[in-house]
Design a protein around this motif. Structure first.
Motif, PDB file in Angstrom:
ATOM      1  N   THR A 177       0.844  -1.193   0.000  1.00  0.00           N
ATOM      2  CA  THR A 177       0.000   0.000   0.000  1.00  0.00           C
ATOM      3  C   THR A 177       0.883   1.248   0.000  1.00  0.00           C
ATOM      4  O   THR A 177       2.083   1.180   0.269  1.00  0.00           O
ATOM      5  CB  THR A 177      -0.900   0.043   1.243  1.00  0.00           C
ATOM      6  N   ARG A 185      -5.810   8.488  -6.364  1.00  0.00           N
ATOM      7  CA  ARG A 185      -5.386   7.402  -7.257  1.00  0.00           C
ATOM      8  C   ARG A 185      -6.527   6.377  -7.395  1.00  0.00           C
ATOM      9  O   ARG A 185      -6.475   5.282  -6.820  1.00  0.00           O
ATOM     10  CB  ARG A 185      -4.117   6.741  -6.707  1.00  0.00           C
ATOM     11  N   ASN A 187      -7.389   4.372  -9.778  1.00  0.00           N
ATOM     12  CA  ASN A 187      -7.036   3.082 -10.383  1.00  0.00           C
ATOM     13  C   ASN A 187      -6.449   2.103  -9.368  1.00  0.00           C
ATOM     14  O   ASN A 187      -6.420   0.891  -9.618  1.00  0.00           O
ATOM     15  CB  ASN A 187      -6.038   3.276 -11.521  1.00  0.00           C
ATOM     16  N   SER A 188      -5.959   2.638  -8.236  1.00  0.00           N
ATOM     17  CA  SER A 188      -5.392   1.775  -7.205  1.00  0.00           C
ATOM     18  C   SER A 188      -6.397   1.467  -6.094  1.00  0.00           C
ATOM     19  O   SER A 188      -6.080   0.730  -5.167  1.00  0.00           O
ATOM     20  CB  SER A 188      -4.140   2.426  -6.593  1.00  0.00           C
ATOM     21  N   THR A 208      -4.343   3.533  -0.548  1.00  0.00           N
ATOM     22  CA  THR A 208      -4.669   2.606  -1.633  1.00  0.00           C
ATOM     23  C   THR A 208      -3.539   1.615  -1.876  1.00  0.00           C
ATOM     24  O   THR A 208      -2.461   1.693  -1.268  1.00  0.00           O
ATOM     25  CB  THR A 208      -4.945   3.377  -2.928  1.00  0.00           C
ATOM     26  N   TRP A 209      -3.782   0.685  -2.795  1.00  0.00           N
ATOM     27  CA  TRP A 209      -2.729  -0.251  -3.190  1.00  0.00           C
ATOM     28  C   TRP A 209      -1.617   0.496  -3.924  1.00  0.00           C
ATOM     29  O   TRP A 209      -1.848   1.536  -4.545  1.00  0.00           O
ATOM     30  CB  TRP A 209      -3.282  -1.355  -4.089  1.00  0.00           C
ATOM     31  N   ILE A 211      -0.106  -0.712  -6.467  1.00  0.00           N
ATOM     32  CA  ILE A 211      -0.241  -1.064  -7.875  1.00  0.00           C
ATOM     33  C   ILE A 211      -1.664  -0.741  -8.315  1.00  0.00           C
ATOM     34  O   ILE A 211      -2.526  -0.456  -7.493  1.00  0.00           O
ATOM     35  CB  ILE A 211       0.078  -2.551  -8.115  1.00  0.00           C
ATOM     36  N   THR A 212      -1.910  -0.772  -9.612  1.00  0.00           N
ATOM     37  CA  THR A 212      -3.248  -0.513 -10.123  1.00  0.00           C
ATOM     38  C   THR A 212      -3.945  -1.825 -10.462  1.00  0.00           C
ATOM     39  O   THR A 212      -3.316  -2.886 -10.520  1.00  0.00           O
ATOM     40  CB  THR A 212      -3.194   0.363 -11.382  1.00  0.00           C
ATOM     41  N   LYS A 213      -5.242  -1.718 -10.698  1.00  0.00           N
ATOM     42  CA  LYS A 213      -6.019  -2.905 -11.080  1.00  0.00           C
ATOM     43  C   LYS A 213      -5.495  -3.482 -12.388  1.00  0.00           C
ATOM     44  O   LYS A 213      -5.457  -4.705 -12.586  1.00  0.00           O
ATOM     45  CB  LYS A 213      -7.497  -2.532 -11.228  1.00  0.00           C
TER      46      LYS A 213
END
Length: 474
Positions: A177, A185, A187-188, A208-209, A211-213
């Motif tokens: 995260t 963000r 997308n994350s 958020t994560w 990385i993105t989805k």
């Protein structure tokens, strides 16, 4: 080495051999509290300044000039210290609130504002109750400037695992995260699903994560995402990132295993009371007021010389010799071979500074500062010729004087230029020219006089420099 004498002159004397070679400078100059009575040279004797202080400002101007005197004392010394620093070196200066702001300004000018590293608070004592305004000033500062490409660091031991599924490929874990919100963000901000178990792990709106989805599949395919249950010994409750050791090594290079440093000093570096206790244990009584603990300076030097344990450390306000003591202790701790140069003006340079180093097992050469090279704007006639030869060659080439040859008056050859020193009582004429046996593209000749014309000198690629008028000053 320990040098007894005015550090302004001593620093100049170090230039021919040590310019650009000092990795770490630590100084603890007078704080200019008004109670110290420091005796370093300054430039406040100018008649115009005295007139301004005495007549325009009035008698109270003597107090107002205190900061001017301190700055006049510090400025030329800092200029010399900047020249002595290696390109990858740094200077650390202990200071308190009396002159911290002024020190920052002159260091910005001398070292460059872009080379300011940090102003690090150091807790010097526990709080006192009988203080002005009811606030105890418990902190001093360590101001740090770099020369050019300095980098501090400390060792870090990361935990790497070796597992049967990835033999000979050590890895570690890290957070998956980051400090971005769902709005920052989007997308994350998604629910991560474990492809093996179908278990869902929703993202936090506030964190958020990393990385993105869209990038999740490639990270998972590269075995960079670890889910709870993949390795029982990890005992994790949410997905984490996997980092390979070989990637860490490739990314960090020579700095592998080294991490950056916080401006929060660890508590174990000690306070003034620890410095007092330390020097009392060495001498049997309190020999010095407000000494810094060697653990503080040892920590600073360790940060500055972590990757260069054969470096030189300089302290031009040596006081009780704490910096040398710190160097000795650090070498014992990590097997280094750092060397120290101390300069101390006061008479206790022998009885306290040097004696302390003897008692803690240090080896050194002790020097009394000799004659100044210059008397005003001219060369001091009392200075030995060999010293002047070394100085001239260094100022011309920024290199040390090479070993003597059969040519008595040759200083050396550098980049196709031959340098000669014939002395103040000599005259550059054809007889002197014919005595110059070394062949070079160009010649620089120091002599007392010259009876050759400009055209004759130009034809022979000679630059004449008259002694003492053309001897380069600092």
């Amino acid at each position: 080495m320990i040098i007894h004498g005015d550090n302004l002159i001593a620093l100049k004397s170090l230039l021919p051999k040590f310019e650009g070679r000092i990795k770490c400078i630590y100084i603890d100059p007078p704080y200019n509290t008004g109670n110290e009575g420091w005796i370093y040279n300054d430039n406040m004797s100018d008649p115009r300044l005295q007139k301004w202080i005495g007549e325009i400002v009035g008698r109270e101007g003597e107090d107002l000039s205190r900061h001017d005197k301190w700055l006049c004392m510090m400025y030329p010394r800092l200029r010399l210290l900047q020249r002595l620093l290696a390109d990858d070196g740094a200077i650390f200066i202990s200071i308190d609130d009396n002159e911290q702001a002024n020190l920052k300004l002159i260091c910005d000018e001398i070292f460059g504002a872009n080379n300011f590293v940090a102003l690090i608070p150091w807790r010097k004592r526990v709080s006192k109750s009988d203080v002005s305004y009811g606030i105890s000033q418990d902190y001093e500062y360590v101001m740090c400037y770099a020369k050019k490409n300095f980098r501090a660091g400390r060792n870090i031991e990361r935990k790497y695992y070796e597992t049967p599924d990835f033999p000979n490929q050590p890895w570690r874990t890290g957070p998956l995260t980051k400090q971005t919100t769902a709005e920052e963000r989007p997308n994350s901000f998604f629910t991560m699903i474990n492809p093996k178990t179908g278990e869902e792990y929703p993202a936090s709106k506030l964190r958020t994560w990393a990385i993105t989805k869209e990038t999740f599949p490639q990270y998972y395919a590269a075995n960079k995402i670890i889910f709870p249950g993949d390795y029982e010994f990890l005992k994790i409750s949410k997905p984490v990132m996997r980092y390979w050791k070989f990637d860490d090594i490739k990314k960090a290079g020579a700095n592998f295993g080294i991490t950056s440093v916080s401006t929060h000093f660890p508590a174990e570096i000690g306070m003034t009371q620890d410095g007092t206790k330390e020097i009392t244990e060495i001498f049997g009584d309190k020999k010095f007021n407000f000494p810094k603990p060697s653990s503080l300076i040892q920590y600073i030097i360790s940060l500055a010389t972590l990757t260069d344990k054969d470096s030189i450390v300089l302290d031009s306000f040596a006081g009780s010799g704490t910096t040398a003591h710190a160097v000795i202790n650090l070498n014992k701790a990590d097997g280094g071979s750092r060397r120290f140069i101390l300069i101390e003006l006061n008479d206790y340079a022998e009885t306290i500074t040097a004696e302390r180093i003897r008692r803690v097992g240090g080896e050194f050469n002790f020097y009394e500062l000799g004659e100044s090279l210059f008397d005003g704007d001219f060369v001091n006639p009392k200075v030995p010729v060999e010293v002047l030869r070394e100085y001239i060659y260094f100022m011309e080439t920024r290199k040390s004087l090479p070993p003597a040859t059969d040519e008595k008056f040759l200083l050396g050859v550098d980049n196709g230029i031959a340098y000669y020193y014939f002395g103040e009582k000599s005259e550059l004429n054809f007889e002197l020219l014919y005595s110059m046996k070394t062949r070079a593209d160009y010649y620089v000749v120091y002599a007392g006089a010259c009876n050759l014309g400009d055209e004759q000198l130009a034809e022979r690629n000679i630059t004449f420099k008259q002694i003492p008028y053309n001897v380069p000053n600092y």
